[in-house]
Design an enzyme around this catalytic site. Sequence first.
Site, PDB file in Angstrom:
ATOM      1  N   GLU A 274       3.128 -15.740   1.256  1.00 45.84           N
ATOM      2  CA  GLU A 274       4.189 -16.108   2.167  1.00 45.84           C
ATOM      3  C   GLU A 274       3.558 -16.276   3.766  1.00 45.84           C
ATOM      4  O   GLU A 274       3.991 -16.664   4.445  1.00 45.84           O
ATOM      5  CB  GLU A 274       5.240 -15.142   1.951  1.00 45.84           C
ATOM      6  CG  GLU A 274       6.063 -15.644   0.868  1.00 45.84           C
ATOM      7  CD  GLU A 274       7.631 -14.741   0.896  1.00 45.84           C
ATOM      8  OE1 GLU A 274       8.257 -14.858   0.115  1.00 45.84           O
ATOM      9  OE2 GLU A 274       7.900 -14.189   2.127  1.00 45.84           O
ATOM     10  N   HIS A 296     -11.132  -9.657 -20.723  1.00 39.97           N
ATOM     11  CA  HIS A 296     -10.959 -10.308 -21.918  1.00 39.97           C
ATOM     12  C   HIS A 296      -9.953 -11.753 -21.864  1.00 39.97           C
ATOM     13  O   HIS A 296      -9.466 -11.704 -22.939  1.00 39.97           O
ATOM     14  CB  HIS A 296     -10.698  -9.182 -22.864  1.00 39.97           C
ATOM     15  CG  HIS A 296     -11.646  -8.394 -22.947  1.00 39.97           C
ATOM     16  ND1 HIS A 296     -12.744  -8.278 -23.672  1.00 39.97           N
ATOM     17  CD2 HIS A 296     -11.721  -7.178 -21.988  1.00 39.97           C
ATOM     18  CE1 HIS A 296     -13.512  -7.267 -23.282  1.00 39.97           C
ATOM     19  NE2 HIS A 296     -12.838  -6.610 -22.516  1.00 39.97           N
ATOM     20  N   LYS A 406      16.508 -20.708   0.208  1.00 41.10           N
ATOM     21  CA  LYS A 406      17.637 -19.851   0.113  1.00 41.10           C
ATOM     22  C   LYS A 406      18.811 -20.695   0.470  1.00 41.10           C
ATOM     23  O   LYS A 406      20.028 -20.318   0.041  1.00 41.10           O
ATOM     24  CB  LYS A 406      17.465 -18.674   1.217  1.00 41.10           C
ATOM     25  CG  LYS A 406      16.798 -17.813   0.587  1.00 41.10           C
ATOM     26  CD  LYS A 406      16.765 -16.445   1.571  1.00 41.10           C
ATOM     27  CE  LYS A 406      15.847 -15.202   1.262  1.00 41.10           C
ATOM     28  NZ  LYS A 406      15.844 -14.228   1.938  1.00 41.10           N
TER      29      LYS A 406
HETATM   30  O1  PA5 Z   1       9.064 -11.703   3.279  1.00 41.51           O
HETATM   31  C1  PA5 Z   1       9.902 -12.009   3.303  1.00 41.51           C
HETATM   32  O2  PA5 Z   1      10.870 -12.047   4.369  1.00 41.51           O
HETATM   33  C2  PA5 Z   1      10.856 -12.699   2.034  1.00 41.51           C
HETATM   34  O3  PA5 Z   1      10.053 -12.864   0.805  1.00 41.51           O
HETATM   35  C3  PA5 Z   1      11.860 -11.603   1.521  1.00 41.51           C
HETATM   36  O4  PA5 Z   1      11.257 -10.546   1.048  1.00 41.51           O
HETATM   37  C4  PA5 Z   1      12.651 -11.835   0.655  1.00 41.51           C
HETATM   38  O5  PA5 Z   1      13.016 -13.336   0.532  1.00 41.51           O
HETATM   39  C5  PA5 Z   1      14.013 -11.040   0.372  1.00 41.51           C
HETATM   40  O6  PA5 Z   1      14.751 -11.017   1.398  1.00 41.51           O
HETATM   41  P1  PA5 Z   1      15.678  -9.919   2.094  1.00 41.51           P
HETATM   42  O7  PA5 Z   1      14.879  -8.678   1.931  1.00 41.51           O
HETATM   43  O8  PA5 Z   1      16.080 -10.728   3.318  1.00 41.51           O
HETATM   44  O9  PA5 Z   1      16.825  -9.832   0.961  1.00 41.51           O
END
Ligand code: PA5
Length: 417
Positions: A274, A296, A406
């Site tokens: 990410e 393996h 989202k």
């Molecule tokens: O790194 C990030 O910001 C995202 O991947 C979030 O962790 C994930 O989408 C969950 O979001 P939130 O903590 O706002 O519910």
Amino acid sequence: MIKFDLENLFKLEEHGLNLEDFNAQGEKIPLYLEGIFSKEVGFYEILDDDETITKIKEYAASVEGKYEHIVVLGIGGSSLGTICLQKSLGHMFNQSSPTLHVLQNIDPDLISDLEDTIEYSKTLFIAISKSGGTAETLAEYFYFRKKIESMGLHPAEHFAFVTDPNVGWLREMSQKEEIPTFDVPPNVGGRFSVLTPVGLLPTALIGLDIDALIEGAKKQRQRFLSTNFDENLSFQLATIQYQMANQGKNINVMYPYSERLKSMSDWYAQLLAESIGKTEEIGITPVSATGVTDQHSQSQLYMDGPFDKLIMFIKVEKFSKDLAIGYEEEGHYLSQKTFNQLMHNALRGTADALTEKQKANMTIQVNEVSATTIGELFMLFEGSVAFLGEFYNINAFDQPGVELSKVLTKQYLNESA
Ligand code: PA5
């Protein structure tokens, strides 16, 4: 204590690391540190937030003995760090007391199986969402809230929130009700938030040592902030990943030879993917493997497949126990050996075989798996990803692609009958 063994990378002819290029990058640490500072991100500063750590410990002490089950409702950065902590520091077969369940999926089968396991009157649900508005987490919250209310139980006794201090649905809710709420600093993104209440609260509730975790992270932070290349392991790691990716090795396999560290790879996969996957040209694909198991299963590909990977082994020097195999027969290779020796030699064999095949590999060594070293590893990897963002001149701290999915999910739900 973390050390790198880069010998195999330097040994390789065409596919390895060039020592001069590697060292040359080291001269630019101050420049890249400046770049990170200018973004005013908080992942390395949160370690000094003693007030929050005290609040977590006080809350954990105040509810001690009250719950049999802790259920984390959260996803991505709001769950992966907690799972990593639970798996690496908890017992691998016995449940903790209270038992910790991390519900990081909305699969109805998973939810109903969880319901078969918990007793609502003895359960605390922690809704964790940095944004406070992730559909999956909210849906789970609504679901369990209704159950709690329908049983005549008091929501403030059965829920806690971890969320942004100012914005989001969970925050609004917490302002209207008495639900205990913990803050995630606005300048700490989800995947960098394991050392905030996101990871620390559930961990403290199952009795793990959050002070040692923070202590380890602080130790590594010192190295992350150091302008000395030999000291700064985060910078070294980012340099290796970057220079390897420039050679077309843009798949990183995190390969801990440790069952406890298996979930560290999953946590890291999100962090790397990410943070760095931002344009059609820029991205490093994370892959999780566990030694010896995947020797393996995946190893064949790594040995004889394309030259597109950097294998990052993690070696645990000392396991919590020395365990003799208990076989004694003169001349047999397992005679009088321990599982520890088998594990270490399997790693050595795999790394050397890869090197013979000219496949890029390096080893991150940790003296043991403990709260301190897990804290060190979190900070090592968060720091290296921050540096990688600077090398690529991208923002490692946003996630526009995730945000888009989202938005679309919400749109489609609104449109559907
Ligand atoms: O790194 C990030 O910001 C995202 O991947 C979030 O962790 C994930 O989408 C969950 O979001 P939130 O903590 O706002 O519910």
